[in-house]
Design a protein around this motif. Structure first.
Motif, mmCIF file in Angstrom:
data_model
loop_
_atom_site.group_PDB
_atom_site.id
_atom_site.type_symbol
_atom_site.label_atom_id
_atom_site.label_comp_id
_atom_site.label_asym_id
_atom_site.label_seq_id
_atom_site.Cartn_x
_atom_site.Cartn_y
_atom_site.Cartn_z
ATOM 1 N N ARG A 1 -4.103 2.930 2.839
ATOM 2 C CA ARG A 1 -3.498 2.919 2.967
ATOM 3 C C ARG A 1 -3.477 4.308 2.802
ATOM 4 O O ARG A 1 -2.496 5.339 2.305
ATOM 5 C CB ARG A 1 -3.867 2.853 0.744
ATOM 6 C CG ARG A 1 -3.166 1.547 0.357
ATOM 7 C CD ARG A 1 -3.356 1.760 -1.438
ATOM 8 N NE ARG A 1 -2.862 0.276 -1.896
ATOM 9 C CZ ARG A 1 -3.612 0.157 -2.899
ATOM 10 N NH1 ARG A 1 -4.390 1.159 -3.405
ATOM 11 N NH2 ARG A 1 -3.193 -1.092 -3.555
ATOM 12 N N MET B 1 -5.668 6.800 2.193
ATOM 13 C CA MET B 1 -5.387 7.098 1.179
ATOM 14 C C MET B 1 -6.776 7.852 1.101
ATOM 15 O O MET B 1 -7.598 7.871 1.749
ATOM 16 C CB MET B 1 -6.075 6.911 -0.277
ATOM 17 C CG MET B 1 -4.695 5.851 -0.497
ATOM 18 S SD MET B 1 -3.546 7.394 -0.794
ATOM 19 C CE MET B 1 -4.291 8.078 -2.240
ATOM 20 N N ASN C 1 -3.001 11.374 -0.163
ATOM 21 C CA ASN C 1 -2.577 10.340 0.657
ATOM 22 C C ASN C 1 -2.220 11.233 1.907
ATOM 23 O O ASN C 1 -2.117 12.722 1.960
ATOM 24 C CB ASN C 1 -0.519 10.226 0.461
ATOM 25 C CG ASN C 1 -0.476 9.421 1.720
ATOM 26 O OD1 ASN C 1 -0.173 9.499 3.088
ATOM 27 N ND2 ASN C 1 -0.251 7.530 1.790
ATOM 28 N N ALA D 1 -1.393 10.247 5.851
ATOM 29 C CA ALA D 1 -0.233 10.338 6.648
ATOM 30 C C ALA D 1 0.155 11.468 7.222
ATOM 31 O O ALA D 1 0.021 11.461 8.400
ATOM 32 C CB ALA D 1 0.543 9.051 5.998
ATOM 33 N N PRO D 2 0.821 11.995 6.665
ATOM 34 C CA PRO D 2 1.118 13.546 7.937
ATOM 35 C C PRO D 2 0.822 13.989 8.650
ATOM 36 O O PRO D 2 0.773 14.562 9.481
ATOM 37 C CB PRO D 2 2.789 14.450 6.390
ATOM 38 C CG PRO D 2 1.480 13.413 4.974
ATOM 39 C CD PRO D 2 0.897 12.262 5.392
ATOM 40 N N VAL E 1 -2.540 12.816 9.825
ATOM 41 C CA VAL E 1 -3.471 12.426 10.851
ATOM 42 C C VAL E 1 -2.459 11.708 12.000
ATOM 43 O O VAL E 1 -1.302 11.680 12.319
ATOM 44 C CB VAL E 1 -3.685 10.570 10.102
ATOM 45 C CG1 VAL E 1 -4.138 10.395 11.492
ATOM 46 C CG2 VAL E 1 -4.299 10.927 8.932
ATOM 47 N N GLY F 1 0.710 15.307 -4.059
ATOM 48 C CA GLY F 1 0.032 14.134 -3.561
ATOM 49 C C GLY F 1 -0.283 13.680 -1.814
ATOM 50 O O GLY F 1 -0.757 12.422 -1.876
ATOM 51 N N PHE F 2 0.357 15.115 -1.478
ATOM 52 C CA PHE F 2 0.666 14.513 0.350
ATOM 53 C C PHE F 2 -0.172 15.484 0.771
ATOM 54 O O PHE F 2 0.288 16.747 0.014
ATOM 55 C CB PHE F 2 2.078 14.051 0.478
ATOM 56 C CG PHE F 2 2.278 12.193 0.167
ATOM 57 C CD1 PHE F 2 2.254 11.265 0.518
ATOM 58 C CD2 PHE F 2 2.613 12.270 -1.351
ATOM 59 C CE1 PHE F 2 2.922 10.245 0.270
ATOM 60 C CE2 PHE F 2 2.794 10.952 -1.944
ATOM 61 C CZ PHE F 2 2.673 9.336 -1.414
#
Ligand code: SF4
Lengths: 380, 96
Positions: B17, B19, B32, B34-35, B37, B54-55
C-alpha cells in the motif's frame, strides 16, 4: 521595523526590506498610487499578518489577499450538503478540523455534531479509509476539500479503496483549482492587480506552467513562493524587479521544493480519478467555470454525490451569503477586513459569520488575530 | 491543512500500500509515500519529506526540514498539525 527581530535571520530580512523600499521608489509607487500585489495562498496571507509584512513594507505596496484558502471559499450550499450527508444515520462523516466551523445556512458541521451527527475530525483521508475498513456496516464519507496540494491525497485514497474493493467509502468532492479564479479576477474590470505571489505548495504538485497565461495573456508577473517570511520578502523583490524592468514572467522562488513540471505521481493520480466540473461555486465569488473537480464515472462508486444523490446534478442550486457579510468584497480586495461592518462585532473567530473568519488562513481571521482587532472602534 | 509538515521516513510498514512510518516532530505517524518513490521503495527510508495530510508530497533535505518546521512553529501550524494527527487517531477509536 519592530517586528524584524522575529525573523529567523533579521539581517537578511532587513536587507530584503531595504531592497523592496529601493525598488518601490524606483517604480515611483506611493501610498496614493501603490503597486497591488496579490498573494494567492492563505498560508501566505497568514504569514504576512503574523510577521507584519504589510506594515514593514513601504506604503507604495498594497497586498491584496487572494482566494487561496479552501475553507474560506467553501460556499454555504456545500456546507449544507455536508450537514445533510452527516445527518444520515448510516454515515460516519469525516472531515479536516478546519472545516468544522464554516457557517452553513442551517448549521455548521460543529453544530451538527453537537446535535448528534456522527462527524469525526481526521488528519488524513487515510484515516477515513481505515474507518471504512473497521466499520463495514457503516458508510464512511470523506469531505474532500482543498486545492491541488490536497487533491492527490484523495485521488490516491480513492485508488486504494478501489484496489481493496471497499464498498462503504466515498468522497464528497470539493476540490478546486487555483488558476481559474485568478483568471476570473484578472478579467474583473474593477480589480487592479500588478503582480502575484504564487502558492508554492500548489506548484509542488502542478509545477509552474499552469500560470503561464498570467504572464503571456495578461502581461503580469508571478513569482511562485515558499511560505517562510524570508521567502515572501524575496518573492516580493522578484515581482518588483519584473515590474521595474517591464517584464512579465513566471518565476520560481521556491525551486528547492517546486519542480518545474510538478510531481508526476500526484498528477497521474489526479488525472485518473478527477475531471473538471463545468463550473463550481466559490463563496464570495460565485460560480467560476472549470474551477472545480469531480470524480470520474469509472470511480462513481466512491463518489458521495452520485451515491447519495446530492449536490451538483441533483437539482437546481441556490447561492446565498450570510446576511450583512462582506466576504466577497474582502476576497476581491475591494474592502479591508476592518471595513466590513461585522468585523469584530457580529463576526469573530469564536463565532464566525463569514468564512474568512474561520481559518487562520482567512484574511479576516489573520487580521483579527494579529492586531487587527485593535482597529475596531466601539460601535456607536 | 494546506502547509504540510516535514518528517523523516523511518521504516516501511506496508509496501503493497506504499505505507511507511514517519517521524514528525517526535510523533510517529503512518504515511503514504507514493509521491516521493522514484525507484526502490527501500531508498526512501531515512529521507526527509514534506508530509501533507498523511502523504509524503516532496522530498526535502534535512536543513530545509528544520527551517520549514521553525517557520511552521512561528505560524502555529506545526502545533495544529500535530493536534490534527492526534484527533485522527482518536477518531479511529471512536473517541471523537
Ligand atoms: S468580518 Fe466576517 S462577515 Fe465581514 S468579511 Fe470578514 S468574514 Fe466576512
Amino acid at each position: 521595523m519592530k517586528y524584524a527581530e522575529e525573523f529567523r535571520d533579521p539581517k537578511a530580512a532587513k536587507a530584503l526590506l531595504n531592497e523592496i523600499a529601493k525598488l518601490v521608489s524606483e517604480i515611483g509607487a506611493t501610498k496614493e498610487k501603490p503597486v497591488h500585489i496579490m498573494e494567492i495562498c492563505g498560508g501566505h496571507t497568514h504569514a504576512i499578518f503574523r510577521y507584519g509584512l504589510d506594515k514593514l513594507t513601504p506604503d507604495g505596496i498594497e497586498f491584496i489577499h487572494g482566494p487561496g484558502c479552501p475553507v474560506c471559499v467553501l460556499p454555504m450550499s456545500r456546507v449544507d450538503e455536508c450537514v445533510t450527508l452527516a445527518e444520515r444515520p448510516e454515515v460516519i462523516f469525516t472531515t479536516f478540523g478546519d472545516a468544522m466551523r464554516v457557517p452553513g445556512r442551517r448549521k455548521s458541521l460543529l453544530q451538527a455534531k453537537a446535535d448528534g451527527a456522527d462527524i469525526r475530525m481526521v488528519y488524513s483521508p487515510l484515516d477515513a479509509l481505515e474507518l471504512a475498513r473497521r466499520n463495514p456496516e457503516r458508510e464512511v464519507v470523506f469531505f474532500g476539500l482543498g486545492f491541488e496540494t490536497t487533491t492527490p491525497s484523495t485521488a490516491l485514497s480513492i485508488q486504494q479503496a478501489a484496489r481493496e474493493g471497499l464498498t462503504n467509502f466515498s468522497v464528497f468532492c470539493n476540490h478546486i483549482t487555483v488558476p481559474p479564479p485568478i483568471k476570473a479576477l484578472l478579467d474583473d474590470p474593477h480589480m487592479i492587480l500588478d503582480g502575484f505571489v504564487g502558492p508554492g505548495h500548489v506548484s509542488m504538485v502542478i509545477g509552474v506552467h499552469p500560470y503561464d497565461f498570467i504572464a503571456e495573456e495578461y502581461g503580469k508577473p508571478i513569482v511562485v513562493a515558499g511560505f517562510e517570511p524570508l521567502d515572501l520578502l524575496q518573492s516580493v523583490v522578484m515581482v518588483l524587479l519584473q515590474i521595474r524592468d517591464g517584464r512579465a514572467e513566471v518565476e520560481n522562488q521556491y525551486s528547492r521544493i517546486v519542480p518545474e513540471h510538478g510531481n508526476p505521481v500526484s498528477l497521474a493520480a489526479i488525472e485518473d480519478v478527477y475531471e473538471r466540473r463545468p463550473s463550481f461555486e466559490w463563496r464570495g465569488l460565485g460560480e467560476i467555470e472549470e474551477s472545480g473537480l469531480r470524480i470520474r464515472e469509472k470511480y462513481a462508486a466512491f463518489d458521495a454525490e452520485a451515491k447519495f444523490e446530492i449536490g451538483y446534478g441533483a437539482g437546481p442550486r441556490e447561492t446565498a451569503e450570510a446576511e450583512g457579510c462582506e466576504c466577497g468584497a474582502v476576497m476581491t480586495g475591494r474592502l479591508k477586513p476592518v471595513q466590513c461592518p461585522q468585523f469584530g462585532r457580529g463576526c469573530t473567530p469564536e463565532m464566525p459569520l463569514g468564512a474568512l473568519m474561520v481559518s487562520s488562513e482567512g484574511a479576516c481571521a489573520a487580521y483579527y488575530q494579529y492586531g487587527g482587532a485593535r482597529a475596531v472602534e466601539p460601535a456607536e | 491543512m494546506c502547509l504540510g509538515i516535514p518528517g523523516q521516513i523511518v521504516a516501511l510498514t506496508d509496501p503493497s500500500r506504499m505505507m511507511a512510518m514517519a517521524e514528525v516532530s517526535g510523533v510517529r505517524r503512518e504515511v503514504n509515500i507514493a509521491p516521493i518513490v522514484t525507484g526502490n521503495l527501500e531508498d526512501v527510508v531515512g529521507k526527509w519529506a514534506l508530509i501533507h495530510v498523511g502523504f509524503a508530497m516532496a522530498e526535502i533535505d534535512e536543513e530545509e526540514a528544520a527551517k520549514t518546521l521553525e517557520a511552521l512553529r512561528g505560524l502555529g501550524e506545526a502545533q495544529e498539525t500535530l493536534e490534527a494527527m492526534a484527533a485522527g487517531d482518536a477518531a479511529l477509536e471512536g473517541r471523537a
